[in-house]
Design a protein around this motif. Structure first.
Motif, short mmCIF file in Angstrom:
data_model
loop_
_atom_site.label_atom_id
_atom_site.label_comp_id
_atom_site.label_asym_id
_atom_site.label_seq_id
_atom_site.Cartn_x
_atom_site.Cartn_y
_atom_site.Cartn_z
N ASP A 3 59.44 77.85 28.28
CA ASP A 3 59.62 77.06 27.22
C ASP A 3 58.50 77.00 26.09
OD1 ASP A 3 62.30 76.42 27.84
OD2 ASP A 3 61.62 74.62 28.77
N GLY A 4 57.77 78.21 26.35
CA GLY A 4 56.31 78.60 25.32
C GLY A 4 55.33 77.63 26.03
N GLU B 149 51.14 82.30 14.38
CA GLU B 149 51.68 81.05 15.15
C GLU B 149 51.55 81.00 16.48
OE1 GLU B 149 56.23 79.07 15.53
OE2 GLU B 149 56.03 80.98 14.48
N ASN B 150 51.35 82.12 17.18
CA ASN B 150 51.21 82.25 18.82
C ASN B 150 49.89 82.57 19.02
OD1 ASN B 150 53.83 81.23 19.16
ND2 ASN B 150 54.62 83.38 19.00
N ARG C 62 50.12 82.51 22.96
CA ARG C 62 51.08 81.90 23.48
C ARG C 62 52.47 82.75 23.74
NH1 ARG C 62 52.50 75.85 23.99
NH2 ARG C 62 50.53 75.07 23.33
N THR C 63 53.00 82.64 25.03
CA THR C 63 54.19 83.23 25.26
C THR C 63 55.43 82.69 25.18
OG1 THR C 63 54.25 82.76 27.74
CG2 THR C 63 52.78 84.63 26.93
N GLY C 64 56.55 83.49 25.08
CA GLY C 64 57.96 82.54 25.39
C GLY C 64 58.31 82.08 26.68
N TYR C 65 57.49 82.39 27.85
CA TYR C 65 58.00 81.62 29.06
C TYR C 65 57.69 80.26 29.15
CZ TYR C 65 57.64 86.71 29.95
OH TYR C 65 57.98 88.18 30.22
N SER D 28 50.53 80.57 28.44
CA SER D 28 49.68 81.18 27.42
C SER D 28 48.80 82.30 28.26
CB SER D 28 48.64 80.54 26.65
OG SER D 28 49.33 79.47 25.82
N TYR E 261 48.60 76.95 31.50
CA TYR E 261 49.97 76.02 31.34
C TYR E 261 49.69 74.94 30.49
CZ TYR E 261 54.00 73.30 32.88
OH TYR E 261 55.11 72.66 32.73
#
Length: 694
Positions: free
Chosen positions: A625-626, A552-553, A620-623, A629, A660
């Protein structure tokens, strides 16, 4: 004792009311009863003669054994008599299966016979995503859990009805014990035992006036895949409505109307009847496109870019395609397309509808500016002014300029969109530039004409191509071993650049699936005016990239580039037309065009063959709001003097970047390091740009 206000001194005391013998021998005094002489007959007032109770009847109540009860007569039996149902002890009971534990607080149990509820996995996934118990935090509060359990029970009932189970039973248990295993739980939990009951089927299906479509009925009816005898699925009943609506729109029915479907459940039959009123509204062919701003975008021009001809069967997708194409011109802020009846349908023959285009102009002039920075390329500032409809329809004029550490440019561009056909672009471009690289400097005047069909940010195409004519006059000078500028050589170059690309990726700026393959071929004639020599060669380049989502990420991406210039020696090719590698769109970690064969001063001279390879992981990171990357990457490249690569020197760079993901594409920042740098390479390189590296 203290007296309260209102009491008199004559009030007797309690001690005066108790006889002495009652104090001396209470039991004997109590057994004697109340003396008759103590009864005051005058205490009761006499009743008046006319009072309602003047004559009191004497009421005597016999002891129970003196009461004679009359016989109770039995009731007459009902006609017909009431029959009581007796249950057959041999009727099998539903055997429940093992627990389906969704969390520490939530357990669902279904029948062990999976055929009784075959949609179990899908049902569990759906319920888990909507459960209030799963949604809210676990705080070991049994009161909160009990309230959520009631809500989730209602949710389970609704979901069971979605799958056609209208006679289901749900047993809700809230507490500290897992009923299946009698094991103590760490926290309070909710258990739902679900007995689905029979799954209802489709009874009758009423589609209103769909039969009025005549010969199209069978094909249209087949698109609504809900038939008598099918297992009931409320999802299918609703979703198939959109399939039928799409089929009507693609079969010549621009005015078709469909109301929301309804389901009438009959528990006696274990069936549900579907009713969905449909009004086809008549069958039509396309006419022409009528513009409400004919001097701005004419009806003739809009009809030309439409993907249909007059007389073609009306298709809603063609109408929507025209809307997107009009928006892609950048000339309108909004557009509304409306079918207008020109001819009504006759017996067996479709009617005709024109498409009225209600247009609202967008701002036509745009000023843009951009800035970029590379540790090897320096600062680069770009700006432009354009008018997108200076020469109607869709005739653009753009003036642009570049100020940079290594490049300066001024140019003017004329572009005609949708030229002679849909998605075809004619571009005429002229510019003058100066370039100052470590290897050479150049003063160039160029005129280029291109006819192409390519992707844009609003309209990504699977197949793009271009063909053009390029005329170049350039004075270029290489540098000697000491960095001194040698005598300038004047080149006159004529080229026929050709380009083609197949794009099966899912996004132009940020692809996550698919691939791209492109090829460039440019036959060129070059004349060195100072040496009075003339050369013919072909510049070739093939690019391929592949994108694969592995989770997914995480997206893995790879790119390769192969290029070659056969036909002449490298010294007969102007320095600006040779092959180079290095930079943000090539091998990161090295300076722009800094990879290749070196002269005695250690400066790349350019070559006739090139190979580049790149690989990166887009994570993709959770920072934010996602939207952020992290991208680790590795690049490699080599340039050779011959028209086939020799791989004598392969430069490798690696690093990490961040992306971003803005609304118009990812903003890219890459930091790269050369792993085997040359004598003039720095230890780090930084790149900032819009979009992924490839």
């Amino acid at each position: 004792m203290a007296q309260e206000q209102g009491e008199t001194q004559d009030t007797p005391r309690l001690e005066d009311l108790i006889p002495d013998e009652a104090v001396e021998n209470p039991e004997d005094w109590a057994s004697r009863g109340v003396p008759s002489d103590t009864v005051d007959d005058t205490a009761q007032p006499a009743l008046e003669a006319d009072a309602p109770l003047a004559e009191m009847p004497l009421v005597t109540i016999p002891w129970p054994e003196d009461i004679e009860l009359t016989d109770i007569q039995p009731l007459e039996p009902d006609d017909p008599p009431v029959e009581f149902v007796t249950f057959d002890e041999d009727v099998p009971q539903v055997e429940m299966g093992s627990d389906n534990r969704l969390s520490d607080e939530l357990v669902l149990v279904f029948p062990s016979d999976e055929s009784l509820f075959p949609v179990r996995d899908e049902f569990l996934e759906r319920f888990e995503g909507l459960s209030t118990i799963e949604e809210l935090d676990d705080d070991n509060n049994i009161a909160r859990l009990a309230a959520q359990a009631r809500t989730d029970e209602e949710l389970l009932q609704r979901l069971l009805r979605v799958y056609g189970y209208f006679d289901s039973q749900i047993i809700r248990s809230v507490g500290d014990v897992d009923a299946a295993s009698d094991a103590e739980l760490d926290v309070p939990a909710v258990r739902f035992d679900i007995i689905p009951g029979p799954r209802y089927t489709i009874g009758a299906v009423d589609l209103g006036n769909l039969a009025a479509t005549g010969s199209d009925y069978d094909e249209l009816r087949a698109t609504y895949e809900v038939f008598p005898g099918d297992l009931i699925s409320l999802d299918a009943i609703e979703n198939e409505q959109f399939d039928l609506d799409e089929a009507l729109g693609e079969s010549g029915y621009p005015f078709a109307a469909i109301e929301a479907p309804s389901l009438l459940v009959d528990h006696a039959r274990d069936e549900g009847d579907v009713t969905m009123p449909v009004e086809p509204g008549g069958k039509y062919n396309f006419g022409s496109v009528v513009s409400t701003l004919p001097d701005f975008l004419s009806s003739e021009h809009l009809s030309m870019i439409a993907r249909w001809d007059e007389g073609d069967l009306y298709m809603r997708s063609d109408e929507m395609d025209l809307r997107r194409a009009i928006l892609a011109t950048g000339l309108v802020g909004s557009v509304e397309l409306t079918p207008v009846v020109v001819e009504e349908p006759t017996a067996g023959e479709p009617g005709v509808v024109d498409i009225r285009a209600d247009l609202t102009k967008a701002p036509l002039r745009t000023i843009t500016a951009g800035i970029g920075f590379g540790t090897e390329e320096g600062i680069r500032i770009e700006g432009s002014w354009e008018h997108r409809n200076l020469f109607p329809p869709e005739g653009l004029l753009r003036v642009r300029g570049i100020l940079g550490t290594q490049e300066q440019l001024a140019g003017v561009t004329f572009r005609k969109n949708n030229f002679t056909g849909r998605d075809r672009v004619l571009t005429l471009d002229a510019y003058a530039s100066t370039i100052d690289y470590d290897l050479y400097d150049a003063r160039t005047i160029s005129a280029i004409g291109t006819f192409e069909k390519k992707s844009t940010l609003l309209y990504q195409k699977e197949f793009s191509w271009s063909a053009g004519l390029e005329l170049v006059a350039t004075q270029e000078s290489e540098r000697d071993i000491d960095g001194n500028t040698l005598d300038r050589q004047t080149y006159f170059i004529a080229a026929l650049p050709l380009y083609a690309q197949i794009d099966e990726s899912n996004d132009l700026l940020d692809p996550t699936e698919g691939f791209r393959v492109s090829a460039r071929i440019s036959p060129e004639i070059s004349r060195n005016n100072d040496l009075a020599t003339q050369s013919f060669y072909v510049r070739n380049q093939v690019d391929a990239s592949y994108y694969q989502r592995v989770s997914e990420n995480v997206v893995l991406a790879g790119r390769t580039r192969l290029a070659s210039i056969p036909g002449v020696d490298v010294n007969e090719i102007a320095p600006s037309r040779r092959l180079y590698a290095g930079g943000g769109g090539s091998v990161r970690g090295y300076g722009y065009r800094q990879i290749g064969p070196l002269n005695d001063a250690g400066v790349p001279t350019g070559g006739r063959s090139l190979v580049e390879l790149s690989a990166e992981a887009r994570i993709r990171t959770g920072y934010l709001d996602g939207l952020l990357s992290v991208v680790p990457f590795v690049d490699a490249g080599t340039v050779g003097l011959e028209d086939t690569p020799d791989f004598d020197t392969v430069r490798v760079g690696a690093g990490v970047g961040v992306r971003y993901h803005s609304g118009f594409g990812p903003l890219r920042l890459d930091v790269a390091f050369p792993l085997n740098p040359g004598p003039n390479d720095g230890w780090i390189a930084v790149y900032v740009a819009l979009g992924q590296a490839f």
